[in-house]
Design an enzyme around this catalytic site. Sequence first.
Site, short mmCIF file in Angstrom:
data_model
loop_
_atom_site.label_atom_id
_atom_site.label_comp_id
_atom_site.label_asym_id
_atom_site.label_seq_id
_atom_site.Cartn_x
_atom_site.Cartn_y
_atom_site.Cartn_z
N TRP A 37 0.86 -1.19 0.00
CA TRP A 37 0.00 0.00 0.00
C TRP A 37 0.89 1.24 0.00
O TRP A 37 2.07 1.17 0.40
CB TRP A 37 -0.95 -0.01 1.21
CG TRP A 37 -0.28 -0.02 2.56
CD1 TRP A 37 0.02 -1.12 3.31
CD2 TRP A 37 0.17 1.12 3.31
NE1 TRP A 37 0.63 -0.73 4.48
CE2 TRP A 37 0.73 0.63 4.51
CE3 TRP A 37 0.16 2.50 3.09
CZ2 TRP A 37 1.27 1.48 5.49
CZ3 TRP A 37 0.71 3.34 4.06
CH2 TRP A 37 1.25 2.82 5.24
N GLU A 80 7.06 8.32 14.23
CA GLU A 80 7.33 7.68 12.94
C GLU A 80 8.21 8.57 12.05
O GLU A 80 9.05 8.08 11.30
CB GLU A 80 6.02 7.36 12.20
CG GLU A 80 5.11 6.36 12.90
CD GLU A 80 5.51 4.90 12.69
OE1 GLU A 80 6.52 4.65 12.02
OE2 GLU A 80 4.81 4.01 13.22
N GLU A 118 8.66 1.40 6.63
CA GLU A 118 8.37 2.32 7.73
C GLU A 118 8.15 3.75 7.24
O GLU A 118 7.37 4.51 7.81
CB GLU A 118 9.52 2.32 8.75
CG GLU A 118 9.58 1.09 9.63
CD GLU A 118 8.49 1.07 10.68
OE1 GLU A 118 7.91 2.12 10.99
OE2 GLU A 118 8.21 -0.03 11.20
N HIS A 121 4.72 5.23 7.02
CA HIS A 121 3.89 5.46 8.20
C HIS A 121 3.80 6.95 8.56
O HIS A 121 2.71 7.50 8.71
CB HIS A 121 4.40 4.66 9.40
CG HIS A 121 4.43 3.17 9.15
ND1 HIS A 121 5.00 2.28 10.01
CD2 HIS A 121 3.96 2.43 8.11
CE1 HIS A 121 4.87 1.05 9.52
NE2 HIS A 121 4.25 1.13 8.37
N GLU A 171 8.42 -3.00 18.03
CA GLU A 171 7.46 -3.23 16.93
C GLU A 171 6.13 -3.71 17.50
O GLU A 171 5.07 -3.32 17.01
CB GLU A 171 8.00 -4.25 15.92
CG GLU A 171 9.24 -3.81 15.15
CD GLU A 171 8.96 -2.78 14.05
OE1 GLU A 171 7.80 -2.38 13.84
OE2 GLU A 171 9.93 -2.35 13.41
N THR A 174 4.37 -0.64 18.98
CA THR A 174 3.74 0.24 17.98
C THR A 174 2.52 -0.44 17.37
O THR A 174 1.53 0.21 17.08
CB THR A 174 4.71 0.67 16.86
OG1 THR A 174 5.38 -0.48 16.36
CG2 THR A 174 5.74 1.66 17.33
N ASP A 203 1.73 -3.61 9.20
CA ASP A 203 3.18 -3.57 8.92
C ASP A 203 3.98 -3.85 10.19
O ASP A 203 4.95 -4.62 10.18
CB ASP A 203 3.60 -2.17 8.44
CG ASP A 203 3.30 -1.93 6.96
OD1 ASP A 203 2.76 -2.83 6.30
OD2 ASP A 203 3.62 -0.82 6.49
N GLU A 204 3.58 -3.19 11.27
CA GLU A 204 4.32 -3.36 12.53
C GLU A 204 4.28 -4.82 12.97
O GLU A 204 5.27 -5.35 13.47
CB GLU A 204 3.77 -2.46 13.65
CG GLU A 204 3.52 -0.99 13.31
CD GLU A 204 4.77 -0.17 13.01
OE1 GLU A 204 5.82 -0.75 12.71
OE2 GLU A 204 4.68 1.07 13.07
N HIS A 207 6.79 -6.71 10.98
CA HIS A 207 8.16 -6.38 11.44
C HIS A 207 8.45 -7.05 12.79
O HIS A 207 9.55 -7.52 13.03
CB HIS A 207 8.34 -4.86 11.55
CG HIS A 207 8.16 -4.14 10.25
ND1 HIS A 207 7.93 -2.78 10.16
CD2 HIS A 207 8.19 -4.59 8.98
CE1 HIS A 207 7.81 -2.44 8.88
NE2 HIS A 207 7.96 -3.52 8.15
FE LIG Z 1 7.80 -0.37 13.15
FE LIG Z 2 6.09 2.40 12.00
#
Ligand SMILES: [Fe+2]
Ligand SMILES: [Fe+2]
Length: 333
Positions: A37, A80, A118, A121, A171, A174, A203-204, A207
């Site tokens: 995305w 971020e 990242e 974000h 991670e 977040t 995403d976090e 990760h």
């Molecule tokens: Fe992250």
């Molecule tokens: Fe992030």
Amino acid sequence: MTNLEKSIRSRFEVIKGMESFVADNIDLLLKPVSESWQPSDFLPDMAAENRDEQLKDFRLKSENLPDELLVVLIGDMITEEALPTYQTWLNRLEGITDKTGTSSSAWAKWSRGWTSEENRHGDLLNKYLYLTGRVDMRAVEVTIHHLIRNGFDPKTENDPYLGFIYTSFQERATKISHSNVARLAIKAGDERLQKICGMIAGDEARHEKAYRLFMQKIFEADPMQAILSFAKMMKIKITMPAHLMYDGCDKNIFTKFSNIAQRIEVYTVKDYAEIISNLVKGWDIENIKGLSDLAAKAQDYLCSLSERYLNAANRFSFAGSAEKFSWIFDREA
Ligand SMILES: [Fe+2]
Ligand SMILES: [Fe+2]
């Protein structure tokens, strides 16, 4: 060679030995650009003919977000946006370093790939907040400027073991925090913000999975030093990456932001305890055998640590009072 030098040397060798594992898994842990995305997928299209309507609809939905949620979202965005600091930090970890900036080593590819994911974000949250028209963007930008100038030292000493324990924790933290903002956003009627924070939390989560897996490999290769590092990092405590933020006038702005995050249950002491217990279980700390006395002590400490934080959280009742924030034109939240 002293013991300390030997331990640094062996850590470096463990990390080097993981290169092929990282290379084999990198495509599972990071998403190809073509499937990723991008911030503009979630924002009004300013090049469209009906942009005014899109913007009107956007603002209608974001109008009802409470100021305290807005402040937490701003703090998260600022965090971020200090990404240059985190990439610099990651690049200092022994064995991970991208020596040329385009190195083809698996660790260097990981660190560039992670950074590029990242990067979206802060970009997305920044544009979202700008378009709401409810934020003093200059005050926010000044805070980002100060934060990157001030830097951040999580006390990981360029040690990849401490570094990956830190990132596994962070991670997950977040992920929890963005998921909670998503939950509060839909409660306030902003489905778009719910989606945005949900995508970022996704995403976090990926990760988190990656860093935990790296650390899992380290636990397999070097259990004694891994467990000592985990205990050491927990004793140091996980410092939030944006704790040196400053808006040019309020020395307590980070504390005030964290207090609101605690008050509206976006990120709390209970979450901190939950993360510890989740990592302890995930790395199966309890069942690591054949440890030295020192490492066995670290094991005991780790296995009871989450409980201690939970007890502290239960004793601690939080009733922070409303405070002024430059980020929202000195309104109180
Ligand atoms: Fe992250
Ligand atoms: Fe992030």
